[in-house]
Design a protein around this motif. Sequence first.
Motif, short mmCIF file in Angstrom:
data_model
loop_
_atom_site.label_atom_id
_atom_site.label_comp_id
_atom_site.label_asym_id
_atom_site.label_seq_id
_atom_site.Cartn_x
_atom_site.Cartn_y
_atom_site.Cartn_z
N GLY A 177 0.81 -1.21 0.00
CA GLY A 177 0.00 0.00 0.00
C GLY A 177 0.84 1.26 0.00
N ILE A 178 1.90 1.25 0.79
CA ILE A 178 2.82 2.40 0.81
C ILE A 178 3.46 2.57 -0.57
CG2 ILE A 178 5.03 3.20 1.72
CD1 ILE A 178 3.01 3.69 3.75
N TYR A 179 3.84 1.45 -1.19
CA TYR A 179 4.42 1.51 -2.53
C TYR A 179 3.45 2.16 -3.51
CZ TYR A 179 5.87 -0.12 -7.15
OH TYR A 179 6.22 -0.16 -8.48
N PHE A 180 2.19 1.74 -3.46
CA PHE A 180 1.19 2.31 -4.36
C PHE A 180 1.01 3.80 -4.09
CE2 PHE A 180 -3.13 3.47 -5.55
CZ PHE A 180 -3.23 2.97 -6.83
N ALA A 181 0.94 4.18 -2.82
CA ALA A 181 0.73 5.58 -2.47
C ALA A 181 1.90 6.46 -2.91
CB ALA A 181 0.51 5.73 -0.97
N LEU A 182 3.11 5.92 -2.85
CA LEU A 182 4.28 6.72 -3.21
C LEU A 182 4.51 6.79 -4.71
CD1 LEU A 182 6.87 5.59 -0.49
CD2 LEU A 182 5.88 7.86 -0.72
N THR A 183 4.21 5.72 -5.42
CA THR A 183 4.62 5.64 -6.82
C THR A 183 3.48 5.78 -7.82
OG1 THR A 183 4.43 3.22 -6.83
CG2 THR A 183 6.56 4.16 -6.18
N GLN A 184 2.26 5.42 -7.43
CA GLN A 184 1.17 5.36 -8.40
C GLN A 184 0.18 6.52 -8.28
OE1 GLN A 184 1.38 3.02 -10.81
NE2 GLN A 184 3.28 2.43 -9.77
N LEU A 185 0.08 7.12 -7.11
CA LEU A 185 -0.85 8.24 -6.95
C LEU A 185 -0.30 9.49 -7.63
CD1 LEU A 185 -2.01 7.93 -3.22
CD2 LEU A 185 -3.22 7.19 -5.28
N THR A 186 -1.18 10.30 -8.15
CA THR A 186 -0.77 11.58 -8.72
C THR A 186 -0.65 12.60 -7.59
OG1 THR A 186 -3.10 12.13 -9.12
CG2 THR A 186 -1.87 11.11 -10.92
N HIS A 187 0.48 13.26 -7.54
CA HIS A 187 0.74 14.25 -6.51
C HIS A 187 0.95 15.62 -7.16
CE1 HIS A 187 1.41 10.96 -3.63
NE2 HIS A 187 2.12 10.38 -4.59
N ARG A 188 0.81 16.62 -6.34
CA ARG A 188 1.18 17.95 -6.82
C ARG A 188 2.70 18.00 -6.99
NH1 ARG A 188 -1.28 22.88 -3.68
NH2 ARG A 188 -0.08 23.81 -5.36
N ASN A 189 3.18 19.08 -7.52
CA ASN A 189 4.61 19.23 -7.76
C ASN A 189 5.33 19.48 -6.43
OD1 ASN A 189 7.03 19.44 -9.09
ND2 ASN A 189 6.74 21.59 -9.64
#
Length: 228
Positions: free
Chosen positions: A83-95
């Motif tokens: 889940g942490i991996y998905f949150a860090l790598t797959q979610l779109t984040h602001r700049n």
Amino acid sequence: MTMFHFFNCAILTFGPHAVYYSATPLSEYDTIGTSVKAAVVYLGTALVKLVFLAAFLNVSENESFDPYQELLKALIGFIDVAGIYFALTQLTHRNISQNHKFQAVGLGWAFADSVLHKLAPLWVGARGLEFTWDYILQGLEANANLVLSISLAALGSLMWLRKNKPRTLIPIIYLCAWIVATMPSITSYLRRGLGWHLPKVVGFELFTSLVMAFISWQLFAACQRPSV
């Protein structure tokens, strides 16, 4: 008096999350969206873990420590790492920078965990007529979990987002991530296997969280140094 005790315990449990957000650059960069997304991912991860726990674990009537059951719990607990991996790598984040990203993810992850596991016991128990230290200890346990969640997100950031890290530090990063990910199983062994009471277990969690936070900070700083 009972509501006063409840509010005190609730502030101790959830207040540090708000303080961390407002006292760090996370509030300046408006990373609340990242934290909310991480919290949603945590809820999905918790649901998947619940399904696996119900499918593979046997319900025991006693509180004795079962190594086989605890090993299964530890393996299922690694779903959090996914889940942490998905949150860090797959979610779109602001700049936002990598430094702010892992903090926002860890903060949202820890807040969702506290709401899911601490809010209902506080609401039901902390408003009771008889005062007990258990809910204060649960608040301290939530603080330890906040530090551990941010540490796990930092280690995950080093494992999956930072490419040019020193090779000598890679085994240490993975070892520390493994220790943090298995903390629920470690504390379960201390309670059921060794018979530790809640104050002693919470003290261990607080101490371990500070140690892992310091190590994670040192690893993150070492990986940010330019290679010679």
